[in-house]
Design an enzyme around this catalytic site. Structure first.
Site, PDB file in Angstrom:
ATOM      1  N   ASP A   1      73.694  -8.183  28.346  1.00  0.00           N
ATOM      2  CA  ASP A   1      72.646  -7.230  27.969  1.00  0.00           C
ATOM      3  C   ASP A   1      71.322  -7.945  27.738  1.00  0.00           C
ATOM      4  OD1 ASP A   1      74.056  -4.935  28.171  1.00  0.00           O
ATOM      5  OD2 ASP A   1      74.378  -4.626  26.025  1.00  0.00           O
TER       6      ASP A   1
ATOM      7  N   ASP B   1      81.540   0.891  31.683  1.00  0.00           N
ATOM      8  CA  ASP B   1      81.214   0.116  30.486  1.00  0.00           C
ATOM      9  C   ASP B   1      82.377   0.159  29.494  1.00  0.00           C
ATOM     10  OD1 ASP B   1      79.662  -1.337  28.711  1.00  0.00           O
ATOM     11  OD2 ASP B   1      77.931   0.001  28.866  1.00  0.00           O
TER      12      ASP B   1
HETATM   13  C1  GLA Z   1      75.988  -1.281  26.925  1.00  0.00           C
HETATM   14  C2  GLA Z   1      75.662  -1.881  28.278  1.00  0.00           C
HETATM   15  C3  GLA Z   1      74.224  -1.564  28.627  1.00  0.00           C
HETATM   16  C4  GLA Z   1      74.000  -0.072  28.630  1.00  0.00           C
HETATM   17  C5  GLA Z   1      74.421   0.505  27.289  1.00  0.00           C
HETATM   18  C6  GLA Z   1      74.407   2.015  27.342  1.00  0.00           C
HETATM   19  O1  GLA Z   1      75.300  -1.930  25.924  1.00  0.00           O
HETATM   20  O2  GLA Z   1      75.912  -3.239  28.287  1.00  0.00           O
HETATM   21  O3  GLA Z   1      73.888  -2.113  29.886  1.00  0.00           O
HETATM   22  O4  GLA Z   1      74.748   0.498  29.675  1.00  0.00           O
HETATM   23  O5  GLA Z   1      75.720   0.104  26.920  1.00  0.00           O
HETATM   24  O6  GLA Z   1      74.786   2.563  26.140  1.00  0.00           O
END
Ligand code: GLA
Length: 751
Positions: A553, A483
């Site tokens: 997300d 990420d």
């Molecule tokens: C980001 C990612 C999510 C998740 C969060 C965890 O927002 O896009 O899918 O992994 O971080 O903190």
């Protein structure tokens, strides 16, 4: 036909014809000054001895390169790699500053090389050939007379896809340092501007919205200066003839294989021509090139379609799947996963994870992924990034212990990391304040309470590599979600002198690639998924390292229709992370049927992101069936051809798409009716991509059971009924709002 580079013409003025039977790309060398000239890019044309008829020279006044030669203004020349300084006033591909302060460059052809294989680019993503002879590479060596600067233009054409890749390597062979202010990856001068520009905009949780606008005079920039490609704009752009639509008409598609600051630009200038430029964004960039040093630009790809946007997408999909994405051996198809994030966020311990995993296994899931919250003391997003030691409060047996338990369930195990980041208070933050991107004496802006490590410094990459190896070495991790949750601000590297600060963003990107490459080399069986707060780094560069990317997300299936539709324009379904999540949806609050959520996610990598403990027995049973069904369809979805039938950007209440196997014998269709609209009880949905002469068995709602020919299905279409109000039925995924209808086609054996 093989990929070929045909060379004709005299030795000092050769003409290069790159072709594969689908497309032709022709480059000439001008008579005076020996400047590489763009002659043609389009459908394949037969080779000839001479292409003089494509040379367009008119006497035009203006600033001339040669006195007494009114046809010598570079402003009117279609060039392969225009440089700044002489008589071309359009935006250049190359801009250098020389020791005396001037910026005048003129590149002339010196020699060329033709290769039947394509080498990797040092430190950067690079497309590759699949088999000997399926790739032809042309390198044009150019030089700037005064300075010793040499530029190698690199081209590749592949036997099986209507694509040409481009990049450039700069080298200072002269005795003095020069500065690169701009070195684009691709420049293409098109003879007219009768195009519409298609590009993609968005933001967090609403990525890849398609926008289409006439190309007007002047400059239009699609770009990022955020340190990542971002969801605000994507490097992918297309130029479509105004009458081109999804299935017909000429479309040129362009993308950059890069994950940092980018510029994808069109310029329609005084002669009505269009210049396309793609490369590292020249703002925030300047590179010092000392004698003997070289600089490699990222690679760019351009595709050509005569069959509208769909043809462009298919060319991109095939290009990435065959010539860019490196999947771990034996993992041709992505595993169906359960990701812990929306199921439990930071609130878990080993027992809870193991019980989630057990439920996942019982439903037919292949891979359990532990998302954020397993390291340091991370109970929320204020702490611990940069400290990659397992949190023993939650995981008393560490990652390897948890991994053993997950593997004992006959599941693969995956882990979330965010290596580029640091939270205040972590050991790395305390010990190495100069590793953090921020300016001494000035305030630094947090985002999600975190700051960015200077990935351009080798010692930062080394530290992260060592920390991660300590976790991964004996843990048997099968998958990593990498990420990256903030953009880069207050740019400053403590490791670079003042005059070289503008190298920082590109060095950052190279550091990210290097860490990926080192992890891939040490753990070749790990499948990577990239992520950046959803789709903020969904780009072609990342696909070289991580075969799949978390698309957004926003896991709401209705919102995902647009996000995945837009993403499919340039990226294959098999790369699009897509999960079924709980309702009410955590981002939009919307309640939609499991059928809709499952169908939308199946046009992606397919997985789940919820707490199985909250599912009813009936839902679990349905999920078991959905997974079994997906696994049957996955080869078609992941390796076949994707067709968009109805655009959610054009039709507010409707969307439809389908995937067809490469041999056209199987297809899977999904139609989505978002709002129940009276008067639309029966709608015909013409299909695409079938073999007109094959007889297909059609399975799905309202089908008579009579097999139908491909031509019939593509012309007369499937009938969608079922929107009539039935007071005795509750909305169930096939009636009411957010309805979904799926169909499968199977060619009958004898046809
Ligand atoms: C980001 C990612 C999510 C998740 C969060 C965890 O927002 O896009 O899918 O992994 O971080 O903190």
């Amino acid at each position: 036909m093989q990929a070929q580079i045909l060379v004709t013409g005299p030795a000092e003025r050769p003409v290069f014809h790159l072709t594969n039977g689908q497309i032709s790309y022709i480059i000439g060398i001008t008579e005076r000054a020996a400047i590489p000239e763009q002659l043609y890019f389009g459908p394949a044309i037969r080779p000839q001895d001479s292409y003089d008829f494509l040379i367009d020279r008119e006497n035009r006044n203006g600033v001339l390169l040669f006195a007494q030669d009114p046809a010598s203004s570079l402003d009117y020349l279609s060039q392969e790699y225009p440089s700044y300084g002489h008589s071309d006033f359009r935006q250049p591909a190359l801009q250098l500053t020389y020791p005396q302060g001037d910026q005048v460059t003129l590149l002339s052809y010196v020699s060329h090389r033709i290769l039947s294989h394509k080498d990797p680019l040092p430190g950067l993503p690079a497309s590759f050939g699949q088999a000997p002879g399926d790739t032809a590479v042309l390198e044009l060596q150019l030089k700037d007379a005064g300075s010793g600067v040499r530029v190698t233009l690199q081209y590749a054409v592949f036997a099986d896809v209507a694509a040409v890749t481009r990049s450039a390597r700069l080298e200072q062979t002269g005795p003095e340092t020069v500065w690169i202010d701009r070195a684009m990856s691709l420049a293409l001068d098109l003879p007219d501007h009768d195009y519409e520009l298609i590009h993609f905009y968005g933001g967090w949780a609403h990525e890849m919205n398609l926008e289409r606008q006439p190309l007007q005079h002047g400059i239009y920039q699609v770009s990022s200066l955020r340190g990542v490609t971002s969801a605000v704009q994507n490097p992918l752009i297309a130029l479509a003839r105004p009458r081109a639509d999804e299935f017909q008409g000429q479309v040129l598609g362009f993308n950059l294989l890069y994950s940092g600051n980018f510029l994808s630009q069109t310029e329609t200038a005084l002669s009505g021509t269009t210049r396309v430029l793609l490369g590292i964004h020249p703002d925030l960039f300047r590179w010092e090139l000392k004698p003997g040093q070289s600089f490699q630009t990222p690679e760019a790809v351009m595709v050509y379609s005569q069959t509208g946007l769909n043809g462009m997408s298919q060319a991109f999909h095939d290009f990435y799947r065959r010539h860019l994405i490196r999947r771990p051996a034996g993992k041709a198809l992505s595993p169906v996963l359960l990701n812990s994030w929306e199921g439990c966020y930071f609130n878990f311990d080993q027992d809870r994870l193991v019980s989630m995993a057990k439920a996942a296994r019982d439903m037919g899931i292949d891979l359990f992924v532990l998302d954020d919250g397993w390291f340091g003391h991370r109970d929320d997003d204020t702490t611990s990034l940069g400290d990659w030691r397992p949190d023993r409060r939650k995981l008393p047996e560490g990652i390897s212990g948890l991994s053993r338990r997950i593997h004992a369930l006959d599941l693969q195990f995956g882990l979330w990391i965010e290596p580029e980041m640091v939270n205040p208070g972590t050991p790395i933050w305390e010990a190495h304040p100069d590793w953090v991107i921020r300016v001494p004496g000035k305030s630094a802006s947090p985002s999600r309470n975190q700051y960015v490590l200077d990935m351009g410094r080798p010692e930062v990459v080394d530290n992260l590599f060592d920390q991660l190896c300590r976790v991964l070495d004996d843990a048997g991790v099968d998958y990593i979600k990498w990420d990256m949750n903030r953009h880069l601000s207050e740019l400053y590297s403590h490791a670079l002198p003042a005059g070289r600060q503008r190298e920082m963003s590109h060095r950052y990107c190279l550091g990210v690639y290097q860490l990926y490459e080192r992890l891939l080399a040490r753990y070749p069986d790990i499948l990577f998924e990239s992520c950046s707060s959803g789709g903020q780094r969904f780009d072609a560069g990342m696909l070289y390292y991580a075969p799949q990317a978390w698309t957004s997300d926003n896991t709401d299936a209705v919102a995902r229709l647009k996000i995945q539709y837009g993403t499919s324009m340039g990226y294959p379904l098999a790369a699009m992370g897509a999960h079924v999540s709980a309702v009410p949806n955590h981002q939009t609050g919307r309640v939609s049927s499991l059928a809709l959520r499952s169908t939308v996610a199946s046009f992606g990598t397919f997985g789940y992101e919820l707490d199985p403990a909250r599912l009813s027995a009936a839902e679990k049973a349905q999920i078991r069936l959905d997974i079994a069904r997906f696994k049957k369809l996955q080869p078609i979805l992941a390796t076949g051809c994707f067709y968009r039938l109805i655009s959610p950007f054009d039709q507010p209440d409707f969307c439809a798409w389908m995937a067809v196997s490469k041999d056209k014998r199987q297809a899977y269709i999904a139609a989505f009716r978002l709002l129940k609209v009276m008067g639309q009880e029966r709608v015909r949905l013409p299909l695409a991509g079938l073999d007109p002469a094959l007889l297909y068995e059609v399975r799905g709602p309202w089908q008579s059971g009579t097999p139908r020919y491909g031509d019939n299905l593509m012309a007369a279409g499937l009938i969608l009924a079922g929107n009539k109000h039935d007071p005795n039925r509750q909305p169930d995924g096939q009636q009411g709002d957010f309805a979904v209808y799926t169909f499968t086609l199977e060619a009958l054996a004898q046809t």
